[in-house]
Write a protein that holds these residues in place. Structure first.
Motif, short mmCIF file in Angstrom:
data_model
loop_
_atom_site.label_atom_id
_atom_site.label_comp_id
_atom_site.label_asym_id
_atom_site.label_seq_id
_atom_site.Cartn_x
_atom_site.Cartn_y
_atom_site.Cartn_z
N ASN A 51 -5.44 29.80 22.72
CA ASN A 51 -4.20 29.33 23.17
C ASN A 51 -4.08 29.09 24.66
OD1 ASN A 51 -2.57 29.92 20.98
ND2 ASN A 51 -2.32 32.03 21.58
N LEU A 52 -5.24 29.16 25.39
CA LEU A 52 -5.41 28.76 26.57
C LEU A 52 -5.92 27.38 26.70
CD1 LEU A 52 -7.37 32.10 27.98
CD2 LEU A 52 -4.80 31.26 28.34
N VAL A 53 -6.28 26.55 25.68
CA VAL A 53 -6.70 25.23 25.63
C VAL A 53 -5.83 24.54 24.88
CG1 VAL A 53 -9.20 25.88 26.14
CG2 VAL A 53 -8.35 25.63 23.91
N PRO A 54 -5.63 23.17 25.39
CA PRO A 54 -5.00 22.30 24.32
C PRO A 54 -5.22 22.27 22.92
CG PRO A 54 -5.70 21.27 26.48
CD PRO A 54 -6.41 22.50 26.41
N LEU A 55 -4.14 21.87 22.00
CA LEU A 55 -4.26 21.49 20.74
C LEU A 55 -4.53 20.20 20.42
CD1 LEU A 55 -4.53 22.57 17.54
CD2 LEU A 55 -2.07 22.37 17.71
N VAL A 56 -5.72 19.63 19.69
CA VAL A 56 -5.70 18.42 19.61
C VAL A 56 -6.12 17.90 18.01
CG1 VAL A 56 -7.30 16.36 20.00
CG2 VAL A 56 -7.29 18.12 21.72
N THR A 57 -5.33 17.01 17.55
CA THR A 57 -5.41 16.68 15.98
C THR A 57 -5.70 15.18 15.88
OG1 THR A 57 -2.87 16.57 16.02
CG2 THR A 57 -3.79 18.87 15.44
N GLY A 58 -6.09 14.91 14.99
CA GLY A 58 -6.35 13.40 14.57
C GLY A 58 -5.86 13.09 13.18
N SER A 59 -5.45 12.01 13.02
CA SER A 59 -5.29 11.49 11.54
C SER A 59 -5.50 10.31 11.37
CB SER A 59 -3.70 11.78 11.19
OG SER A 59 -3.00 11.16 12.19
N ALA A 60 -5.69 9.77 10.02
CA ALA A 60 -6.02 8.33 9.87
C ALA A 60 -5.55 8.12 8.50
CB ALA A 60 -7.53 7.94 10.01
N SER A 61 -4.86 6.82 8.29
CA SER A 61 -4.39 6.41 7.09
C SER A 61 -4.75 4.74 6.97
CB SER A 61 -3.10 6.64 6.90
OG SER A 61 -2.37 6.10 7.73
N ALA A 62 -4.71 4.37 5.51
CA ALA A 62 -4.97 2.95 5.16
C ALA A 62 -4.17 2.55 3.78
CB ALA A 62 -6.58 2.52 5.16
N SER A 63 -3.60 1.75 3.90
CA SER A 63 -2.89 1.44 2.48
C SER A 63 -2.91 -0.13 2.15
CB SER A 63 -1.50 2.02 2.66
OG SER A 63 -0.76 1.10 3.50
N THR A 64 -2.86 -0.60 0.98
CA THR A 64 -2.91 -1.68 0.31
C THR A 64 -1.45 -1.97 -0.46
OG1 THR A 64 -5.17 -2.19 0.63
CG2 THR A 64 -4.03 -3.67 -0.88
N SER A 65 -0.81 -2.94 -0.24
CA SER A 65 0.52 -3.05 -1.25
C SER A 65 0.48 -4.66 -1.67
CB SER A 65 1.82 -2.81 -0.33
OG SER A 65 1.72 -3.59 0.71
N ARG A 66 0.89 -4.73 -2.74
CA ARG A 66 0.89 -6.23 -3.51
C ARG A 66 2.54 -6.28 -3.78
NH1 ARG A 66 -3.29 -8.18 -7.89
NH2 ARG A 66 -4.74 -7.73 -5.63
N SER A 67 3.20 -7.49 -3.63
CA SER A 67 4.30 -7.85 -4.03
C SER A 67 4.46 -9.47 -4.52
CB SER A 67 5.23 -7.81 -2.72
OG SER A 67 5.21 -8.40 -1.79
N GLY A 68 5.27 -9.59 -5.50
CA GLY A 68 5.54 -10.95 -5.91
C GLY A 68 4.07 -11.22 -6.78
N GLY A 69 3.57 -12.56 -6.42
CA GLY A 69 2.27 -12.94 -7.10
C GLY A 69 1.29 -12.41 -6.60
N ASN A 70 0.81 -13.10 -5.73
CA ASN A 70 -0.64 -12.67 -5.25
C ASN A 70 -0.35 -12.39 -3.67
OD1 ASN A 70 -2.01 -13.21 -7.55
ND2 ASN A 70 -2.35 -15.43 -7.10
#
Length: 455
Positions: free
Chosen positions: A100-119
């Motif tokens: 509790n005497l030191v900072p809390l450090v967190t990390g996250s990463a995300s990636a996504s691909t979406s397709r709509s309509g034709g191509n």
């Protein structure tokens, strides 16, 4: 302007971070004498061979087998292993409290691909790094860490106390086994002597030189001696079982190789000042550490009444995988204060303060009991030494009296009753002498333990 305000507030908060609400701990007033009363009485009799208690105190008895058994017990006893596991739990708790005497450090990463309509496709990627830290304005986190460290110390001292009890139990059971073997040998010898005397009385009875009463009296004496053998054998087996469990073994089939107490040392123990007990006894050190932890808990409870300030920062990166990227940075500070809780936090402060007062009294009582323990065992050492010396003389006289009574009975100068009385006195004296030797060893073990066992 907004960021400047946050930074200014954070700087002001950091200046206050050195505050602590933990009260200063003062040791309770303890009535420690300059020296032990019994040590003063025995000061003129102290030998130059008396040495202070050392961690391997049991080696002073001069038994290689006891040394081997002690090593085995310290490595395999389950109660001691459990105490060591409790120390590891306390160590992990102390590490968690320091986090509790030191900072809390967190990390996250995300990636996504979406397709709509034709191509038509779209891709999105994001990475975020966040840090948060609660300013220790009133020393609550430091007090929590200090309490955890003190409880770790207490756990270690409690482990030492468990080890010391184990050492004392191993030594006590070992010497008890040897004394029971000595008593069995003496009883067997007296049984053989009583059987021989019964043969003589029977012969005299057959020839008209003894009456039926004398014959019945000697048979009774022999049967009483034989009746004591099963109880001695039972005690011997049960003590073997107890010692085996202390060694972490199954009780069946375990035996001690040595056969007698004779030849073992009765160590002379040098006694330090009563004030040294505060550092030497693990139970006193454990009580002191628990008191330190309770004192730190007061600081934690008091700090909960005051506002808390938290800082947070984050950095986000969009489009790391796809072409082009954007960065988002943020910095925030928050202030929180409990407005109404029905007196719960105030009650926690009072509870912590009362617990600290309780542990002050527990600490003082632990010290007084330790002083009593030393004084009691000093009395036991001196008393049993005198008793063993007197019983040695008594046994020598009882053996002489039996020999004289036997000679006079064989010569027809005394009746059987006189011989029987001399026989019972010899058996009782010899048995008491063995038990007095055991009491000397037991008193020495008790004094070693009372003085802290060298921890």
């Amino acid at each position: 302007m907004k960021n400047f305000t946050c930074l200014t507030f954070a700087a002001a908060a950091l200046l206050l971070a050195g505050c602590s609400l933990t009260p200063t701990l003062t040791q309770p007033e303890l009535p420690l004498p300059e020296r032990y009363a019994q040590a003063s009485d025995r000061a003129d009799e102290a030998s130059a061979e008396a040495v202070p208690v050392a961690p391997q105190w049991w080696q002073r008895f001069g038994s290689a087998e006891l040394d081997q058994l002690m090593t085995e017990a310290l490595a395999a006893n389950h109660d001691l292993a459990a105490a060591l596991a409790r120390i590891e739990q306390s160590r992990a708790s102390a590490r968690a409290a320091r986090a509790n005497l030191v900072p809390l450090v967190t990390g996250s990463a995300s990636a996504s691909t979406s397709r709509s309509g034709g191509n038509d496709t779209s891709e999105n990627s994001q990475a975020t790094l966040s840090a948060s830290y609660e300013l220790d304005l009133w020393g609550a986190n430091r007090a929590t860490a200090a309490a955890a460290r003190a409880r770790l110390d207490a756990s270690g001292y409690n482990g030492n106390a468990v080890a010391l009890v184990l050492q004392g139990d191993v030594a006590s059971n070992y010497f008890l086994i040897l004394s029971l073997k000595d008593r069995l040998v003496l009883t067997e010898e007296n049984r053989a002597a009583a059987a021989e005397l019964l043969r003589l009385v029977q012969l005299r009875y057959d020839n008209g030189g003894a009456n039926a009463l004398e014959l019945a009296q000697q048979r009774t004496t022999l049967l009483n001696i034989e009746a004591s053998l099963p109880s001695l054998r039972l005690s011997l087996e049960q003590t073997h079982h107890a010692l085996a469990v202390l060694l972490g073994r199954a009780p069946g089939g375990f035996t001690v190789t040595a056969t007698t107490l004779a030849g073992l040392n009765v160590p002379e123990i040098a006694v330090d000042t009563p004030a040294s007990l505060l550092l030497q006894r693990p139970d006193i050190r454990a009580s002191e550490s628990s008191l330190i932890a309770a004192n730190a808990d007061i600081g934690v409870a008091r700090a909960a009444l005051l506002p808390s300030v938290s800082l947070s920062a984050s950095a986000g990166f969009n489009g790391l995988i796809t072409s082009g990227s954007s960065t988002l940075l943020s910095l925030a500070a928050s202030l929180s204060q409990t407005i109404f809780n029905g007196g719960r936090l105030q009650s926690q402060v009072r509870i912590a303060e009362a617990q600290q007062r309780e542990l002050v009294e527990n600490y003082a009582q632990t010290v007084l009991l330790a002083l009593k323990d030393v004084e009691d065992n000093l009395v036991a050492v001196g008393t049993n030494e005198q008793r063993a010396a007197l019983l040695q003389q008594s046994t020598e006289q009882a053996r002489l009296a039996y020999q004289l009574a036997r000679t006079r009975y064989d010569a027809g100068a005394d009746d059987l009753l006189t011989l029987l009385d001399a026989q019972r006195t010899r058996l009782s004296s010899e048995d008491s002498l063995v038990q007095a030797s055991l009491a000397q060893q037991t008193a020495a073990i008790g004094l070693f333990k009372a003085l802290g066992g060298g921890y």
